[in-house]
Write an enzyme that holds these catalytic residues in place. Sequence first.
Site, PDB file in Angstrom:
ATOM      1  N   ASN A  52       0.771  -1.219   0.355  1.00 42.06           N
ATOM      2  CA  ASN A  52       0.203  -0.558  -0.093  1.00 42.06           C
ATOM      3  C   ASN A  52       0.714   1.229   0.322  1.00 42.06           C
ATOM      4  O   ASN A  52       0.969   1.335   0.758  1.00 42.06           O
ATOM      5  CB  ASN A  52      -0.688   0.228   1.217  1.00 42.06           C
ATOM      6  CG  ASN A  52      -1.663   1.367   1.322  1.00 42.06           C
ATOM      7  OD1 ASN A  52      -1.883   2.384   1.255  1.00 42.06           O
ATOM      8  ND2 ASN A  52      -3.043   1.070   1.600  1.00 42.06           N
ATOM      9  N   GLU A  79      -3.734   1.620  -3.026  1.00 42.47           N
ATOM     10  CA  GLU A  79      -4.143   3.491  -2.622  1.00 42.47           C
ATOM     11  C   GLU A  79      -2.978   5.001  -3.785  1.00 42.47           C
ATOM     12  O   GLU A  79      -2.436   5.400  -2.863  1.00 42.47           O
ATOM     13  CB  GLU A  79      -3.424   3.582  -0.685  1.00 42.47           C
ATOM     14  CG  GLU A  79      -5.620   3.267  -0.304  1.00 42.47           C
ATOM     15  CD  GLU A  79      -4.697   4.491   1.456  1.00 42.47           C
ATOM     16  OE1 GLU A  79      -5.186   4.984   1.029  1.00 42.47           O
ATOM     17  OE2 GLU A  79      -4.161   3.687   2.138  1.00 42.47           O
ATOM     18  N   ASP A 129      -4.397  -4.762   0.711  1.00 43.82           N
ATOM     19  CA  ASP A 129      -4.445  -4.558   1.900  1.00 43.82           C
ATOM     20  C   ASP A 129      -5.910  -4.645   2.188  1.00 43.82           C
ATOM     21  O   ASP A 129      -7.340  -3.902   1.709  1.00 43.82           O
ATOM     22  CB  ASP A 129      -4.146  -2.582   1.927  1.00 43.82           C
ATOM     23  CG  ASP A 129      -4.886  -2.078   2.945  1.00 43.82           C
ATOM     24  OD1 ASP A 129      -5.223  -2.744   4.286  1.00 43.82           O
ATOM     25  OD2 ASP A 129      -4.575  -1.024   3.275  1.00 43.82           O
ATOM     26  N   ASN A 157      -7.168  -4.795   5.368  1.00 42.32           N
ATOM     27  CA  ASN A 157      -7.760  -3.350   6.507  1.00 42.32           C
ATOM     28  C   ASN A 157      -8.531  -4.759   7.230  1.00 42.32           C
ATOM     29  O   ASN A 157      -9.747  -4.021   7.679  1.00 42.32           O
ATOM     30  CB  ASN A 157      -9.422  -2.701   5.951  1.00 42.32           C
ATOM     31  CG  ASN A 157      -7.995  -1.160   5.677  1.00 42.32           C
ATOM     32  OD1 ASN A 157      -7.480  -0.607   6.301  1.00 42.32           O
ATOM     33  ND2 ASN A 157      -8.875  -0.944   4.322  1.00 42.32           N
ATOM     34  N   ASP A 212      -2.109  -6.166   5.376  1.00 44.55           N
ATOM     35  CA  ASP A 212      -1.841  -6.741   4.461  1.00 44.55           C
ATOM     36  C   ASP A 212      -1.695  -8.229   4.302  1.00 44.55           C
ATOM     37  O   ASP A 212      -0.348  -8.317   5.168  1.00 44.55           O
ATOM     38  CB  ASP A 212      -0.182  -5.687   3.626  1.00 44.55           C
ATOM     39  CG  ASP A 212      -0.699  -4.301   4.519  1.00 44.55           C
ATOM     40  OD1 ASP A 212      -1.252  -3.197   3.326  1.00 44.55           O
ATOM     41  OD2 ASP A 212      -0.012  -4.011   4.841  1.00 44.55           O
ATOM     42  N   ASP A 268       2.797   4.258   5.554  1.00 42.80           N
ATOM     43  CA  ASP A 268       2.720   4.179   6.611  1.00 42.80           C
ATOM     44  C   ASP A 268       2.592   2.278   6.635  1.00 42.80           C
ATOM     45  O   ASP A 268       2.147   2.302   7.719  1.00 42.80           O
ATOM     46  CB  ASP A 268       1.563   4.827   6.815  1.00 42.80           C
ATOM     47  CG  ASP A 268       0.288   5.120   5.983  1.00 42.80           C
ATOM     48  OD1 ASP A 268       0.237   4.141   4.771  1.00 42.80           O
ATOM     49  OD2 ASP A 268      -0.845   4.693   6.626  1.00 42.80           O
ATOM     50  N   HIS A 269       2.463   1.660   5.146  1.00 46.97           N
ATOM     51  CA  HIS A 269       2.272   0.356   4.719  1.00 46.97           C
ATOM     52  C   HIS A 269       4.025  -0.208   5.132  1.00 46.97           C
ATOM     53  O   HIS A 269       4.196   0.764   4.406  1.00 46.97           O
ATOM     54  CB  HIS A 269       1.020  -0.340   4.304  1.00 46.97           C
ATOM     55  CG  HIS A 269      -0.235  -0.102   4.514  1.00 46.97           C
ATOM     56  ND1 HIS A 269      -0.318  -0.611   4.464  1.00 46.97           N
ATOM     57  CD2 HIS A 269      -0.683   1.262   4.696  1.00 46.97           C
ATOM     58  CE1 HIS A 269      -1.867  -0.650   5.227  1.00 46.97           C
ATOM     59  NE2 HIS A 269      -2.369   0.835   4.759  1.00 46.97           N
TER      60      HIS A 269
END
Length: 258
Positions: free
Chosen positions: A7, A34, A147, A149, A218, A247-248
Site C-alpha cells: 500500500n 491506494e 490491503d 483492512n 496486508d 504508513d505500510h
Amino acid sequence: MKIATFNVNGINGRLEVLLRWLNETRPDVVCLQELKAPQEKFPLSAIETAGYGAVWHGQKRWNGVAILAYDAEPIETRRGLGGDLQDSHSRYIEAAVNGVLIGCLYAPNGNPAPGPKFAYKLAWYERFLAHAQHLLESGAPVVLAGDYNIMPTDRDVYAPERWRDDALFRPEVREAFRRLEEQGWTDALRQLHPEERIYTFWDYFRNAWGRNAGLRLDHLLLSPSIADRLERAGVDREVRGWEHASDHAPTWIELSKA
C-alpha cells in the site's frame, strides 16, 4: 517467484520510495494499493524504466490498485468486483502473470462502525467472498494480495483491547477473513510464522513506528493449487522507516517453481 503487496499511500507522492524498493528487492510481481491517482496520472514511464509492465485501475484522490510484473506484461482478466453496479470504487484488479492468477485488492476501511461505511465494507466482503469461491472452483493457481483492512487475530495488533470496536477488528470483519480461510485459502505469512507478532502498518500518529505499535493489515492468500509452493514470507519492515515513507511496509512471499 517473489510476489509482494504494498500500500503505497499515494504513488506519485511516494514514487521515489517505490522505485528505490523495487530496485533493491526486485520482486517478480507487485500488487499496489491506494494509488490516489486518476487513470491518466499513473507514472507508467517511471515504472517501465524500472523494468516493470503494469495494469492499473486508478481513481482521483482515493483508492486505486495496480499489478506490476518484472520484465513482463500482466494480462488483465478482471477490473472490479461484480454484484453492485453502483460501486465505482477502484478496489480490485486481476491479472495473469507467468502462469499465476494475481488478484490485487484494497478493501474498504469501514470506520466509523457501525454506520454506512461499515455496512459498505461488509457488503464488499460478501462480493469478494463470492468471487474468491469462484476462483477456487476454477482450480487455477491464485494469489489474492493486498490491503484487506482486517487484523485477523489478536497477534495481528499491538493492543487488541483498544481495537475491539474498530472496523478493522470487529467480529464481523474477522469472521469474513475466517470464511475466506474456510473456503480453502492459506494465509501465507501465518502459515510460515504461526505465532510471531508481525505488523505491516504503523500509523503516522502517536509515534506508532517508534513504539512498534503496529497492525497486520496486508495479506497474501494462496489457493490450494499453489499453497504447497510457498517457501518464504516476510515484511520489508525497514521501508516504513525511510524518509517520506508510506504508513505500510511491503509484504511478500516466495514460491518455488511449478
